[in-house]
Design an enzyme around this catalytic site. Sequence first.
Site, PDB file in Angstrom:
ATOM      1  N   HIS A  80       0.876  -1.184   0.000  1.00 29.34           N
ATOM      2  CA  HIS A  80       0.000   0.000   0.000  1.00 29.34           C
ATOM      3  C   HIS A  80       0.911   1.231   0.000  1.00 29.34           C
ATOM      4  CE1 HIS A  80      -2.734   2.984   1.858  1.00 29.34           C
ATOM      5  NE2 HIS A  80      -3.740   2.182   1.553  1.00 29.34           N
TER       6      HIS A  80
ATOM      7  N   CYS B 274      -4.787   2.422  -3.564  1.00 34.11           N
ATOM      8  CA  CYS B 274      -3.545   2.968  -2.988  1.00 34.11           C
ATOM      9  C   CYS B 274      -2.386   2.002  -3.182  1.00 34.11           C
ATOM     10  CB  CYS B 274      -3.702   3.302  -1.509  1.00 34.11           C
ATOM     11  SG  CYS B 274      -4.886   4.594  -1.213  1.00 34.11           S
TER      12      CYS B 274
ATOM     13  N   GLN C 286      -4.601  -4.657   7.294  1.00 38.13           N
ATOM     14  CA  GLN C 286      -5.597  -5.667   6.925  1.00 38.13           C
ATOM     15  C   GLN C 286      -5.515  -6.899   7.823  1.00 38.13           C
ATOM     16  OE1 GLN C 286      -7.957  -5.176   4.682  1.00 38.13           O
ATOM     17  NE2 GLN C 286      -7.125  -3.189   4.045  1.00 38.13           N
TER      18      GLN C 286
ATOM     19  N   ASP D 137       3.059  -3.944   8.212  1.00 37.90           N
ATOM     20  CA  ASP D 137       1.838  -3.171   7.996  1.00 37.90           C
ATOM     21  C   ASP D 137       0.666  -4.112   8.267  1.00 37.90           C
ATOM     22  OD1 ASP D 137      -0.444  -2.058   6.956  1.00 37.90           O
ATOM     23  OD2 ASP D 137       0.423  -1.506   5.022  1.00 37.90           O
TER      24      ASP D 137
ATOM     25  N   LYS E  47     -10.570  -0.259  10.710  1.00 41.95           N
ATOM     26  CA  LYS E  47     -10.694  -1.467   9.891  1.00 41.95           C
ATOM     27  C   LYS E  47     -11.003  -2.684  10.762  1.00 41.95           C
ATOM     28  CE  LYS E  47      -7.328   0.198   6.515  1.00 41.95           C
ATOM     29  NZ  LYS E  47      -7.931   0.325   5.194  1.00 41.95           N
TER      30      LYS E  47
HETATM   31  N1  PMP Z   1      -1.866  -0.409   4.655  1.00 41.49           N
HETATM   32  C1  PMP Z   1      -2.823  -1.183   4.136  1.00 41.49           C
HETATM   33  C2  PMP Z   1      -2.481  -2.574   3.682  1.00 41.49           C
HETATM   34  C3  PMP Z   1      -4.130  -0.687   4.037  1.00 41.49           C
HETATM   35  O1  PMP Z   1      -5.085  -1.458   3.517  1.00 41.49           O
HETATM   36  C4  PMP Z   1      -4.415   0.617   4.488  1.00 41.49           C
HETATM   37  C5  PMP Z   1      -5.803   1.209   4.377  1.00 41.49           C
HETATM   38  N2  PMP Z   1      -6.364   1.109   3.107  1.00 41.49           N
HETATM   39  C6  PMP Z   1      -3.379   1.377   5.049  1.00 41.49           C
HETATM   40  C7  PMP Z   1      -2.114   0.831   5.111  1.00 41.49           C
HETATM   41  C8  PMP Z   1      -3.592   2.756   5.567  1.00 41.49           C
HETATM   42  O2  PMP Z   1      -4.482   2.745   6.648  1.00 41.49           O
HETATM   43  P1  PMP Z   1      -5.063   4.125   7.222  1.00 41.49           P
HETATM   44  O3  PMP Z   1      -5.644   4.833   6.036  1.00 41.49           O
HETATM   45  O4  PMP Z   1      -6.104   3.688   8.203  1.00 41.49           O
HETATM   46  O5  PMP Z   1      -3.926   4.867   7.826  1.00 41.49           O
END
Ligand code: PMP
Length: 409
Positions: free
Chosen positions: A126, A367, A206, A203, A229
Site C-alpha cells: 500500500h 492505494c 488488513q 503493515d 478497519k
Molecule cells: N496499509 C494497508 C495494507 C491498508 O489497507 C491501508 C488502508 N487502506 C493502510 C495501510 C492505511 O491505513 P489508514 O488509512 O487507516 O492509515
Amino acid sequence: MRELFDKTQWIRDQFPVLKRKVHGHPLVYLDNGATTQKPQSVIDRVTRFLSEEYSTVHRGVYLMSQESTEFCETVRSTIARFVNARRPEEVIFTSGTTAAINLAATALGKSVVTPGGEIVITQMEHHANIVPWQQVALATGATLKIAPIMPDGSVDLEAFERTLTPKTQIVAFPHISNVLGTVNPVAQMTAMAKTVGAIVVVDGAQGIAHHPVDVQAMGCDFYCFSAHKMYGPTGVGVLVGRYDLMDQLPPVQFGGDMIETVTFEKSTFAKLPAKFEAGTPPITEIIGMGAAVEFIESIGWNYILGHDQAILNYALAGLETIPGIQLIGTAPGKSAIISFVMDGVHPHDVGTILDMEGVAVRVGHHCAQPLMGVYDVPATIRASFSVYNTESDADGLLSALQKVRHYFQ
Ligand code: PMP
C-alpha cells in the site's frame, strides 16, 4: 458451514447500518478492506463516554480526568494482550496505520538508516508502506529495494531472501495485502530479515481484523494498524514496537505530554509510551477501539477464520460462473479480499452499476499503484468481506455482476 452462517446473522444484527437500503436495495457492504462498519457495542461505548464521562487525560487532578486516563490505559493493556506485546508500554497510540508507519519510519530514518544502507519492501505494498520509506531513503542516502511477488500474488520467498544483504537495515511488508488478500508468512519473512540484522516493520492494516496477531511469535519489531478497519472509530490506530528498540529511538513529534522537563534552553523527554504520544490523544476513539477489541474477542478467532474461508470459497465459486472475470491474487490460504477485472468493462463502470444494486465495492488502484503496474491493469474491482457478510451478500454481488455482464455483452 450452515452453523457458521447462522452465527453470522447474530453478528449482523449487532450492526445497525446493515439494515439500511441503498438505491432501494438492501445494503450489501463489501468495502471492508477500506473500513468496517461499527457494532452497537462500539457506538454505545463512544456515546456513553461523550455523554456521561468525557474529559481529558493525564493532566487532571479531578475524578473524571483520572477516569479517562484509566480508560485509555486499560485499552493500552487490552491491545497489548490482543497482540501479545511484552508490556503495555509497547503500545503507542497514533491516528492510524499511516501515522504508525510514518512514526516508525521517521524515528528509524533519524537513527538507524545510514547512507548506503538498504530498505526492503515488496511489490504488494500500500502507498502507506512505500512513500514513508522513499522519504527516508531520500533523506539518508539509503536505497529502497523491492522484493518481487509471484503471479498468484504471494511473495517470491527465494527472491526476497536474495534481496536481503548485510546492508539491509529495514524490511517492511504487509501482514495481509489489501488488494490480493495474500496472507504473508510474517514469522518466516521476519526470520529471514533477522539473519541480516534488519529491523522489521509489519503493515497490519488488513491483518488485525482477519488473523490473530502475536507480535512475539512473529518476531517483528513493529506492527501497525488502524481501529477503523477492526470495527472501531476512525482517527486512532496503534504502533506496537519492541520496548528495548523504541527506548533507543528519538521522538518524532514534540510538545505536551511527551516531555519530562522543559526550560527555555532545553527539554528532556518522557519514557515510553509518552515519548511518542505528543499532544492530547484521540481519547474518545481510543476508548471506542477498546470496545472494538472486545467485540472481536466476543466472536472469537475460530469463527472469524472459518467464516473468512467459507465466504471466500462461496464467492469464488460463484465468480467462476460469470464469463470474462480475471482474478488478481490467488495465493493459497488467502484472506477474503477478492480483486478482479472484467473483460471489456472498466472497473469504474462495474462499481457504478453495482452501487445501483445496493452493492458497495471499491474500484480503483486501492492505494497500490505500483502493484497495478505489476499486473498491468489500471484498476481492479475489489470485494472485501467481513464477519457480518452472508451468503446472500455474496449472491447480491454475483447477481449484480451478472447484470453488468448482460449490459456489456
Ligand atoms: N496499509 C494497508 C495494507 C491498508 O489497507 C491501508 C488502508 N487502506 C493502510 C495501510 C492505511 O491505513 P489508514 O488509512 O487507516 O492509515
